[in-house]
Design an enzyme around this catalytic site. Structure first.
Site, PDB file in Angstrom:
ATOM      1  N   GLU A 100      31.450  16.734 -38.084  1.00  0.00           N
ATOM      2  CA  GLU A 100      30.161  17.104 -37.585  1.00  0.00           C
ATOM      3  C   GLU A 100      30.037  18.803 -37.713  1.00  0.00           C
ATOM      4  OE1 GLU A 100      27.465  17.160 -36.211  1.00  0.00           O
ATOM      5  OE2 GLU A 100      27.387  16.110 -34.353  1.00  0.00           O
ATOM      6  N   ASP A 101      28.872  19.361 -37.803  1.00  0.00           N
ATOM      7  CA  ASP A 101      28.743  20.655 -37.850  1.00  0.00           C
ATOM      8  C   ASP A 101      29.273  21.424 -36.607  1.00  0.00           C
ATOM      9  OD1 ASP A 101      26.564  19.491 -36.493  1.00  0.00           O
ATOM     10  OD2 ASP A 101      25.024  20.644 -37.550  1.00  0.00           O
ATOM     11  N   ASP A 104      27.768  21.267 -29.111  1.00  0.00           N
ATOM     12  CA  ASP A 104      27.054  22.192 -28.396  1.00  0.00           C
ATOM     13  C   ASP A 104      27.409  21.583 -26.845  1.00  0.00           C
ATOM     14  OD1 ASP A 104      25.446  24.055 -27.413  1.00  0.00           O
ATOM     15  OD2 ASP A 104      23.700  23.075 -28.049  1.00  0.00           O
ATOM     16  N   PHE A 153      22.597  30.842 -30.913  1.00  0.00           N
ATOM     17  CA  PHE A 153      22.118  29.740 -31.853  1.00  0.00           C
ATOM     18  C   PHE A 153      22.353  30.083 -33.203  1.00  0.00           C
ATOM     19  CE2 PHE A 153      19.323  27.309 -34.491  1.00  0.00           C
ATOM     20  CZ  PHE A 153      19.235  26.172 -33.815  1.00  0.00           C
ATOM     21  N   ARG A 166      19.994  25.878 -43.974  1.00  0.00           N
ATOM     22  CA  ARG A 166      21.302  25.225 -44.359  1.00  0.00           C
ATOM     23  C   ARG A 166      21.942  25.665 -45.393  1.00  0.00           C
ATOM     24  NH1 ARG A 166      20.583  20.468 -40.820  1.00  0.00           N
ATOM     25  NH2 ARG A 166      18.556  19.732 -40.456  1.00  0.00           N
TER      26      ARG A 166
HETATM   27  P1  IMP Z   1      25.054  18.601 -28.738  1.00  0.00           P
HETATM   28  O1  IMP Z   1      24.418  17.160 -28.595  1.00  0.00           O
HETATM   29  O2  IMP Z   1      24.201  19.311 -27.917  1.00  0.00           O
HETATM   30  O3  IMP Z   1      26.426  18.685 -28.784  1.00  0.00           O
HETATM   31  O4  IMP Z   1      24.204  19.038 -30.381  1.00  0.00           O
HETATM   32  C1  IMP Z   1      24.848  18.715 -31.225  1.00  0.00           C
HETATM   33  C2  IMP Z   1      23.758  19.123 -32.444  1.00  0.00           C
HETATM   34  O5  IMP Z   1      22.792  19.932 -32.214  1.00  0.00           O
HETATM   35  C3  IMP Z   1      24.571  19.517 -33.737  1.00  0.00           C
HETATM   36  O6  IMP Z   1      25.082  18.580 -34.453  1.00  0.00           O
HETATM   37  C4  IMP Z   1      23.549  20.265 -34.110  1.00  0.00           C
HETATM   38  O7  IMP Z   1      22.816  19.291 -35.376  1.00  0.00           O
HETATM   39  C5  IMP Z   1      22.646  20.892 -33.322  1.00  0.00           C
HETATM   40  N1  IMP Z   1      22.862  22.273 -32.658  1.00  0.00           N
HETATM   41  C6  IMP Z   1      23.635  22.599 -31.619  1.00  0.00           C
HETATM   42  N2  IMP Z   1      23.957  23.773 -31.605  1.00  0.00           N
HETATM   43  C7  IMP Z   1      23.172  24.271 -32.702  1.00  0.00           C
HETATM   44  C8  IMP Z   1      23.144  25.707 -33.164  1.00  0.00           C
HETATM   45  O8  IMP Z   1      23.614  26.696 -32.769  1.00  0.00           O
HETATM   46  N3  IMP Z   1      22.472  25.689 -34.603  1.00  0.00           N
HETATM   47  C9  IMP Z   1      21.963  24.679 -35.260  1.00  0.00           C
HETATM   48  N4  IMP Z   1      21.944  23.491 -34.745  1.00  0.00           N
HETATM   49  C10 IMP Z   1      22.760  23.422 -33.534  1.00  0.00           C
HETATM   50 MG    MG Z   2      24.698  17.575 -36.248  1.00  0.00          MG
END
Ligand code: IMP
Ligand code: MG
Length: 179
Positions: A100-101, A104, A153, A166
């Protein structure tokens, strides 16, 4: 709306590459025997991390892709996760690593781990390039974390703002007059 100034890096290209080599080594060391290591890349954000990770690993690697919706436009999570593209291959009995990237809130990863665990992999681990621990809403286990970052962000190296940035080879904070 933040100004899209992404000129300077929060995490440089070299820092990312060095850390990925370390993570690749850790994954291989943590996988005894000569069995395959099956990497599941979460599109789209994980594509560059996967590309560099697999090239830092030996020939035990196989890979597959899946896509989920997380954010739409903008920088706030909807809290809803939808499976957009499923894996091509079964993961039953395999040694699987989610790639995963960023973690959050943790909602996306929790969902992914639940649906993949239900398919009975032999072992399920997770590698995330980035983590924002201050933003976590659910406690989700992550085995390999590239970098912990503050509540910014960020874009670049797979991560987007409204599908843009990206392709940056480094991580930048969106709209801080250049980090
Ligand atoms: P979560 O479900 O809130 O943990 O979000 C995860 C997904 O939100 C990641 O896989 C990203 O695709 C996107 N995301 C969360 N934070 C960022 C950020 O700072 N920049 C870009 N994408 C983000
Ligand atoms: Mg993601």
């Amino acid at each position: 709306m933040p100004a899209p100034n992404v000129a300077a890096s929060l995490i440089t290209r070299d820092q990312i590459q060095d850390r990925i080599v370390e993570i690749a080594g850790e994954i291989e060391r943590d996988t005894p025997g000569d069995g395959l290591i099956h990497l599941v890349c979460v599109l789209k954000g994980g594509f560059l991390f996967l590309a560099d990770l697999v090239r830092a690993m030996g020939d035990r690697v196989t890979l597959d892709f899946m896509a989920v919706s997380s954010y739409g436009k903008g920088t706030k999570t909807s809290g809803e996760v939808r499976l957009l593209k499923d894996l091509d291959q079964s993961i039953e009995g395999r040694d699987v690593i989610i790639v995963e990237d960023i973690v959050d809130t943790g909602l996306t990863l929790t969902y992914l781990q639940e649906i993949l665990r239900a398919r009975a992999p032999r072992r399920l681990r997770t590698a995330c390039l980035l983590s924002k621990p201050a933003r976590r809403l659910v406690d989700v286990p992550v085995d390999y974390i590239g970098f912990n970052i503050d509540d910014h962000f960020v874009v670049g190296y797979g991560l987007d703002y409204d599908e843009q940035y990206r392709n940056l080879p480094y991580i930048a904070v969106l709209g801080e007059g250049g980090p």
